[in-house]
Design a protein around this motif. Structure first.
Motif, mmCIF file in Angstrom:
data_model
loop_
_atom_site.group_PDB
_atom_site.id
_atom_site.type_symbol
_atom_site.label_atom_id
_atom_site.label_comp_id
_atom_site.label_asym_id
_atom_site.label_seq_id
_atom_site.Cartn_x
_atom_site.Cartn_y
_atom_site.Cartn_z
ATOM 1 N N GLY A 73 -6.364 3.686 -8.119
ATOM 2 C CA GLY A 73 -5.107 3.699 -8.049
ATOM 3 C C GLY A 73 -3.649 3.351 -6.409
ATOM 4 N N LEU A 74 -3.442 2.456 -6.891
ATOM 5 C CA LEU A 74 -2.780 2.477 -5.514
ATOM 6 C C LEU A 74 -0.729 2.672 -5.619
ATOM 7 N N TYR A 75 -0.994 2.744 -4.512
ATOM 8 C CA TYR A 75 1.185 2.725 -4.593
ATOM 9 C C TYR A 75 0.985 1.763 -3.446
ATOM 10 N N VAL A 76 1.299 0.970 -3.297
ATOM 11 C CA VAL A 76 1.964 -0.135 -2.121
ATOM 12 C C VAL A 76 3.070 0.176 -1.300
ATOM 13 N N LEU A 77 4.112 -0.023 -0.369
ATOM 14 C CA LEU A 77 4.974 -0.165 -0.062
ATOM 15 C C LEU A 77 5.294 -1.697 0.987
ATOM 16 N N ALA A 78 6.131 -1.878 0.839
ATOM 17 C CA ALA A 78 5.845 -3.147 1.559
ATOM 18 C C ALA A 78 7.433 -4.137 1.836
ATOM 19 N N ASP A 79 7.208 -4.923 2.246
ATOM 20 C CA ASP A 79 9.057 -5.509 2.021
ATOM 21 C C ASP A 79 9.090 -6.308 0.943
#
Length: 365
Positions: free
Chosen positions: A238-244
């Motif tokens: 499970g992965l939360y990814v914060l990017a542009d």
């Protein structure tokens, strides 16, 4: 009706048994590392949550483990492409991310009664449940104590020397981990080696551990996964990814197809999310992936930007269709019964009226 009730109840019990089975023996991946207790102890990771922030130059990974077992110490190794800074993370981060990605709640109505609807609502329970390398081929960049973590930041030019250093310094590792580290050594990656030890004397590692925050330079968003191939049971990431932009893996790397469970723009990050992502707008993508056969994992996850199409899961609440509090199915059945009865009565009356006329009629000449 009684037979239908029995079939519904049997189905519900079977589904409940499946759910309980998944809760008794969950298998979550130590996706970007390997957690190993000492030889005489055992440890299990009930859940690993990872949040990744990437701004195009720097990547930050925040990880929180929920563990069980009787281990008083355990080792955890994470390869990183460049020199890493390691600090403690904010425990509030994952709760904040969960709130941002909560599924949209909707009602969905059904016509026929189901388990829990009248007349199948007999059970009224209470609802409870739910640096350059040293002479030996290994360089120690730094070592510090952070809460329950003893953290060593290392470089290495020889996987065997790296394995020897780790074992000599209290990191008990399986022999096959040395081979798994070889691709990272060949690419001149560095390593964050962590020993987890409770601060209270004699205590065991149990429950939610303080999050660990690891930051390193990276010109691409990469999530190390190769070491998970050592797992002997199916794994879940499970992965939360914060990017542009919205980000997705380039390939499944030997697992099932990654599933996006949330994608959207966070216009005003606040609190722990702002501490990680900054105050300006950011896109958040949540990914879930299963690895039924971990030994097939053949690479790390390399993520790329895709179209910023928003997505949110919908959680339906099943409700029985009613009018004025009365089930529509009951009104329909009752109405149909009345119509059938009325039609039958009319037919009887018509038959009675024709009977005398037919009895008194003379046969035709």
């Amino acid at each position: 009706m009684r037979g239908t009730h029995g079939r519904i109840l049997t189905t519900v019990i079977a589904l409940l048994a499946l759910q309980l089975g998944s809760l008794v023996a969950p298998a979550y991946a130590c996706g970007c590392g390997a957690m190993i207790p000492s030889r005489a102890e055992r440890i299990g990771v009930d859940r690993e949550e990872s949040a990744v922030r990437w701004d195009g130059r720097t990547e930050t990974v925040v990880m929180r483990f929920d563990v069980h077992g009787n281990a008083r110490r355990a080792a955890w190794i994470m390869p990183v492409p460049h020199r890493a800074d390691v600090t403690l993370g904010d425990p509030a981060l994952f709760d904040a991310l969960d709130r941002l990605t909560t599924p949209e709640q909707r009602d969905r109505f059904h016509f026929w009664p189901r388990e829990g609807d009248w007349p199948f609502d007999h059970d009224h329970g209470d609802g409870a449940g739910a640096a350059p390398p040293g002479a030996g081929g290994v360089g120690v960049v730094g070592r510090e104590r952070l809460g329950p973590f003893d953290v060593a930041r290392l470089t290495a030019t020889d996987p065997d020397a790296l394995g020897d250093w780790l074992r000599a310094n209290g990191f008990e590792l399986p022999e096959r981990l040395t081979g798994a580290l070889r691709p990272y050594v060949e690419r001149a990656w560095e390593y964050v080696a962590v020993r987890l030890a409770p601060q209270e004397s004699g205590a065991t590692l149990r429950g939610e551990l303080t999050p660990l925050r690891i930051t390193f330079a990276s010109d691409e968003l990469v999530y190390p996964m190769r070491l998970s191939r050592l797992a002997r049971t199916p794994q879940t990431l499970g992965l939360y990814v914060l990017a542009d932009h919205r980000m997705e893996p380039r390939s499944p790397i030997g697992g099932d197809r990654p599933e996006v469970t949330f994608a959207g723009r966070i216009d005003r990050p606040e609190g722990a999310v702002a501490d990680l992502a900054g105050a300006r707008p950011v896109h958040l993508t949540v990914l879930e992936q299963r690895f039924p056969h971990p030994d097939r994992i053949d690479d790390d996850h390399h993520l790329r930007a895709v179209a910023d199409v928003p997505y949110r899961e919908i959680a339906y609440t099943e409700r029985l269709l009613t009018v004025g509090g009365v089930p529509v199915w009951l009104l329909t059945v009752a109405g149909g019964t009345l119509l059938a009865t009325a039609a039958a009565l009319l037919a009887v009356r018509a038959t009675r009226r024709r009977a005398p006329d037919d009895a008194g009629a003379l046969p035709a000449p």
